[in-house]
Design a protein around this motif. Structure first.
Motif, short mmCIF file in Angstrom:
data_model
loop_
_atom_site.label_atom_id
_atom_site.label_comp_id
_atom_site.label_asym_id
_atom_site.label_seq_id
_atom_site.Cartn_x
_atom_site.Cartn_y
_atom_site.Cartn_z
N PHE A 192 -4.81 23.54 -52.82
CA PHE A 192 -6.13 23.12 -52.38
C PHE A 192 -6.50 21.74 -52.89
CE2 PHE A 192 -10.69 22.97 -51.89
CZ PHE A 192 -10.87 23.57 -50.66
N ALA A 193 -5.98 21.36 -54.04
CA ALA A 193 -6.28 20.03 -54.59
C ALA A 193 -5.76 18.92 -53.69
CB ALA A 193 -5.69 19.89 -55.99
N ASP A 194 -4.86 19.27 -52.76
CA ASP A 194 -4.34 18.26 -51.82
C ASP A 194 -5.40 17.83 -50.82
OD1 ASP A 194 -1.88 18.18 -53.00
OD2 ASP A 194 -0.91 19.53 -51.58
N ILE A 195 -6.57 18.43 -50.88
CA ILE A 195 -7.67 17.97 -50.04
C ILE A 195 -7.95 16.49 -50.29
CG2 ILE A 195 -9.40 18.71 -51.71
CD1 ILE A 195 -11.36 19.13 -49.48
N GLU A 196 -7.71 16.04 -51.51
CA GLU A 196 -7.96 14.63 -51.84
C GLU A 196 -7.05 13.70 -51.03
OE1 GLU A 196 -7.66 14.25 -56.06
OE2 GLU A 196 -9.20 15.76 -56.46
N GLU A 199 -8.50 13.66 -47.51
CA GLU A 199 -9.73 12.88 -47.57
C GLU A 199 -9.43 11.39 -47.58
OE1 GLU A 199 -13.20 15.44 -49.80
OE2 GLU A 199 -11.56 14.71 -51.03
N GLU A 200 -8.40 11.02 -48.32
CA GLU A 200 -8.00 9.61 -48.36
C GLU A 200 -7.50 9.17 -46.99
OE1 GLU A 200 -7.44 5.86 -50.01
OE2 GLU A 200 -8.46 7.63 -50.84
N GLY A 201 -6.76 10.07 -46.32
CA GLY A 201 -6.29 9.76 -44.97
C GLY A 201 -7.44 9.57 -44.01
N ALA A 213 -12.89 11.65 -36.27
CA ALA A 213 -11.62 11.39 -36.94
C ALA A 213 -11.07 12.71 -37.46
CB ALA A 213 -11.80 10.39 -38.08
N ILE A 214 -9.75 12.82 -37.48
CA ILE A 214 -9.08 14.02 -37.98
C ILE A 214 -7.92 13.58 -38.86
CG2 ILE A 214 -7.80 16.12 -37.40
CD1 ILE A 214 -9.21 16.17 -34.73
N SER A 215 -7.82 14.18 -40.05
CA SER A 215 -6.73 13.91 -40.98
C SER A 215 -5.93 15.20 -41.14
CB SER A 215 -7.28 13.43 -42.32
OG SER A 215 -6.23 13.20 -43.25
N LEU A 263 -11.63 17.44 -40.55
CA LEU A 263 -12.25 16.84 -39.39
C LEU A 263 -13.67 16.39 -39.71
CD1 LEU A 263 -10.79 19.80 -38.52
CD2 LEU A 263 -11.20 18.90 -36.25
N THR A 264 -14.10 15.30 -39.10
CA THR A 264 -15.52 14.97 -39.16
C THR A 264 -16.26 15.99 -38.30
OG1 THR A 264 -15.40 13.50 -37.23
CG2 THR A 264 -15.01 12.51 -39.41
N ARG A 265 -17.54 16.11 -38.52
CA ARG A 265 -18.32 17.12 -37.79
C ARG A 265 -18.29 16.87 -36.28
NH1 ARG A 265 -21.86 20.82 -39.58
NH2 ARG A 265 -23.54 21.56 -38.20
N GLU A 266 -18.40 15.62 -35.89
CA GLU A 266 -18.39 15.29 -34.47
C GLU A 266 -17.03 15.58 -33.85
OE1 GLU A 266 -19.97 14.21 -30.84
OE2 GLU A 266 -20.98 14.56 -32.75
N ALA A 267 -15.96 15.28 -34.58
CA ALA A 267 -14.61 15.56 -34.07
C ALA A 267 -14.39 17.06 -33.92
CB ALA A 267 -13.56 14.97 -35.01
N ALA A 268 -14.89 17.85 -34.87
CA ALA A 268 -14.76 19.30 -34.78
C ALA A 268 -15.52 19.84 -33.58
CB ALA A 268 -15.27 19.94 -36.07
N LEU A 269 -16.73 19.33 -33.36
CA LEU A 269 -17.53 19.77 -32.22
C LEU A 269 -16.83 19.46 -30.90
CD1 LEU A 269 -20.11 20.83 -30.88
CD2 LEU A 269 -21.11 18.55 -31.19
#
Length: 292
Positions: A192-196, A199-201, A213-215, A263-269
């Motif tokens: 889970f720490a790989d979220i960083e 997030e950087e991506g 945007a989606i990483s 995902l950003t909220r808009e990208a998820a929507l």
């Protein structure tokens, strides 16, 4: 390096040997009947997709799925992704019969999130466990974390019937409150720490066009180790699937199957509103939509 043959390989080879002539004949017919130029191929595929696909996928939420049970045992209405965000991060965990593996993943995730919030009090989060019609005690196990951390941080959505992983993820996404939404597998396959890293991506993709945007996380660097643990038959299937995804859909993402996506909220929507499939592997479909 030579790998030991699994006991089931002769049987699998026999099945493939019987099936290959028929598949070859079918492919030959399709090649002869189909147009030769790439543009004609693309036109034919687009025409078939246009005729067979629905214009917009339908999203149905059962009456019981419009509520979740809070830590005090009372029902509350689920939020909507159409509402303004009130959290920095939403973590969506699709779960089907995961009573045994879920605790390890939840302990790791919540341990990280709590430490991060202590370092940065402005960081807010929620974890949404979506029980996809499990037959075991997945909901009961997840509710223990809801009672421990509070329903403002941990929420459990129990689906009336099994929708498939894609349907469970979409239900969680549409019920999220975060500015960013992270998809995570319940088996804890990714640290889970790989979220960083994702997030950087995501940060490196700025400026985000239309806030989208989606990483995507990737386990492609571990592929050689994973191949050594698989049978030849499963390895053939894996490479075959990867080739089809690369050839038909996504060429710039090496590992579409990693469940770790931010995902950003808009990208998820936008992406989940146009996703047509729930039961097949939606991760490749999501990546294909993202590339558009």
């Amino acid at each position: 390096m030579e790998l030991p043959l699994p006991p089931s390989l002769p049987a699998a080879a026999a099945v493939l040997a019987l099936a290959l002539p028929g598949l070859a004949a079918l492919l030959l017919v399709l090649v002869r009947a189909a147009p030769r130029s790439p543009r004609s191929w693309a036109g034919a595929i687009c025409m078939i997709a246009h005729v067979t696909a629905r214009k917009m996928p339908t999203f149905h939420r059962h009456e019981k799925e419009k509520f979740f049970v809070n830590a005090e045992g009372r029902k509350e209405s689920v939020p909507s992704i159409h509402d303004p965000p009130t959290r920095e991060l939403s973590v969506v965990v699709p779960s089907y019969n995961e009573e045994d593996r879920l605790p390890l993943m939840m302990d790791e995730a919540l341990g990280y999130l709590e430490k991060r919030q202590k370092r940065d009090p402005s960081f807010t989060y929620e974890v949404i466990v979506v029980d996809d019609g499990s037959k075991d005690e997945t909901t009961k196990v997840a509710m223990k974390y809801c009672k421990k951390y509070g329903s403002d941080k941990v929420r459990v959505l129990t689906l009336v019937k099994n929708r498939g992983k894609g349907g469970a993820v979409r239900m969680g996404v549409f019920s999220s409150r975060g500015k960013k939404i992270l998809m995570v597998d319940a088996d804890g396959a990714t640290k889970f720490a790989d979220i960083e890293k994702v997030e950087e991506g995501l940060k490196n993709l700025q400026p985000w066009p239309n806030e989208m945007a989606i990483s995507c996380g990737s386990r492609a660097h571990l592929e050689k180790d994973s191949v050594a643990k698989r049978s030849y038959f499963r390895t053939i299937l894996m490479y075959g699937f990867h080739f089809l995804v690369w050839f038909l859909c996504v060429k710039k993402i090496r590992d579409t199957q990693c469940g770790f996506k931010l995902l950003t909220r808009e990208a998820a929507l936008r992406t989940f509103s146009t996703l047509h499939i729930e039961r097949c592997d939606t991760r490749a479909a999501l990546a294909a939509l993202a590339m558009k």
